[in-house]
Design an enzyme around this catalytic site. Structure first.
Site, PDB file in Angstrom:
ATOM      1  N   ASP A  14       0.825  -1.201   0.000  1.00 26.33           N
ATOM      2  CA  ASP A  14       0.000   0.000   0.000  1.00 26.33           C
ATOM      3  C   ASP A  14       0.867   1.261   0.000  1.00 26.33           C
ATOM      4  O   ASP A  14       1.918   1.293   0.641  1.00 26.33           O
ATOM      5  CB  ASP A  14      -0.875  -0.033   1.269  1.00 26.33           C
ATOM      6  CG  ASP A  14      -2.047   0.920   1.201  1.00 26.33           C
ATOM      7  OD1 ASP A  14      -2.339   1.421   0.108  1.00 26.33           O
ATOM      8  OD2 ASP A  14      -2.658   1.162   2.249  1.00 26.33           O
ATOM      9  N   ASN A  16       1.493   3.402  -3.028  1.00 25.51           N
ATOM     10  CA  ASN A  16       2.072   3.885  -4.294  1.00 25.51           C
ATOM     11  C   ASN A  16       1.566   5.290  -4.653  1.00 25.51           C
ATOM     12  O   ASN A  16       2.342   6.161  -5.051  1.00 25.51           O
ATOM     13  CB  ASN A  16       1.715   2.945  -5.450  1.00 25.51           C
ATOM     14  CG  ASN A  16       2.422   1.607  -5.349  1.00 25.51           C
ATOM     15  OD1 ASN A  16       3.353   1.450  -4.570  1.00 25.51           O
ATOM     16  ND2 ASN A  16       1.969   0.646  -6.123  1.00 25.51           N
ATOM     17  N   ARG A  27       0.362   9.365 -10.462  1.00 25.23           N
ATOM     18  CA  ARG A  27       0.159   8.087  -9.748  1.00 25.23           C
ATOM     19  C   ARG A  27       0.866   6.926 -10.453  1.00 25.23           C
ATOM     20  O   ARG A  27       1.376   6.013  -9.810  1.00 25.23           O
ATOM     21  CB  ARG A  27      -1.341   7.761  -9.654  1.00 25.23           C
ATOM     22  CG  ARG A  27      -2.047   8.468  -8.526  1.00 25.23           C
ATOM     23  CD  ARG A  27      -3.507   8.072  -8.475  1.00 25.23           C
ATOM     24  NE  ARG A  27      -3.708   6.763  -7.879  1.00 25.23           N
ATOM     25  CZ  ARG A  27      -3.903   6.577  -6.563  1.00 25.23           C
ATOM     26  NH1 ARG A  27      -3.901   7.586  -5.733  1.00 25.23           N
ATOM     27  NH2 ARG A  27      -4.102   5.366  -6.084  1.00 25.23           N
ATOM     28  N   ASN A  62     -10.404  -2.987  -6.875  1.00 26.47           N
ATOM     29  CA  ASN A  62      -9.576  -2.018  -7.610  1.00 26.47           C
ATOM     30  C   ASN A  62     -10.169  -1.609  -8.957  1.00 26.47           C
ATOM     31  O   ASN A  62      -9.759  -0.596  -9.534  1.00 26.47           O
ATOM     32  CB  ASN A  62      -8.148  -2.547  -7.827  1.00 26.47           C
ATOM     33  CG  ASN A  62      -7.300  -2.522  -6.568  1.00 26.47           C
ATOM     34  OD1 ASN A  62      -6.341  -3.262  -6.456  1.00 26.47           O
ATOM     35  ND2 ASN A  62      -7.658  -1.689  -5.609  1.00 26.47           N
TER      36      ASN A  62
END
Length: 225
Positions: A14, A16, A27, A62
């Site tokens: 977790d 990024n 991102r 996701n």
């Protein structure tokens, strides 16, 4: 005190996005740097007692992310399989996949099938959770158990995506979040948990070693005294 080394370690990778944000980068750059962190960790496994490393790569939730981010993650996966498969083979690493991965794009499914075939004789396992959700996994396993007979803990266990992997010893989550996010709910019943503040792209083999040392000094009772 037990000093048993962790044989099966799972990581919720977790941070990024936050890593990229802090550096004022898109991102996508955070995800790319995250892949590099995976690569370094896989290379360092030979210096540990770990038999299986399970990585939460893409959850079934996701898909709700922006389309361009999902596309970017899928492209990263394609690149990673192409570039790193030879290294997996050279390092005697076996790939195992958890989740409904056959629902991914056909070309990715074909690449994964090829990777599973080419690495099937590896002695150390990298298990990757793709299109994975822990609750859906338990439902899937319970249905499969019911279809063959009585629903027992053993029957569910035998039908989980992780069947055949060693029991989970240690679950690590990076980036300071303290929750399981629907990951390995059944398998984590007696696993030790470690929540670290490091963002995933900054997580190094040294951080992993630190986690393993912490684990080795914990006393595990499995509900006994």
């Amino acid at each position: 005190m037990s000093h048993n080394p962790a044989k099966h370690v799972a990581i919720i990778m977790d941070g990024n996005g936050r890593w990229a944000k802090r550096k004022h980068l898109p991102r996508a750059m955070g995800h790319r740097k995250g892949v590099e962190a995976v690569r370094e960790l896989v290379r360092s496994l030979k210096d540990t007692d770990i038999e299986c490393l399970t990585l939460y790569a893409f959850s079934s939730e996701n898909w709700k992310r922006p389309e361009d981010e999902v596309d970017d993650l899928m492209d990263l996966m394609r690149k990673f399989i192409k570039s790193d498969l030879p290294e997996f083979i050279a390092n005697d690493v076996k790939l195992h996949i958890l989740g409904d991965w056959r629902a991914l794009a056909p070309d990715i499914v074909a690449m994964l099938e090829d990777a599973l075939e080419q690495t099937k004789n590896g002695s150390r396992t990298i298990a990757v959770a793709l299109n994975y959700g822990g609750q859906a996994e338990i439902v899937h396993a319970a249905r499969a158990a019911a279809a063959t007979g009585e629903i027992t803990e053993e029957a569910i266990e035998a039908n989980l995506f992780s069947a055949g992997l060693p029991p989970l010893d240690l679950l690590i989550r990076t980036s300071g979040e303290v929750r399981l996010s629907n990951f390995l709910l059944w398998q984590a019943a007696y696993a030790e948990m470690l929540f670290v503040d490091t963002l995933w792209p900054d997580f190094t083999p040294a951080h992993l070693q630190q986690a393993l040392d912490t684990f080795a000094n914990r006393e595990r009772r499995f509900g006994g005294r």
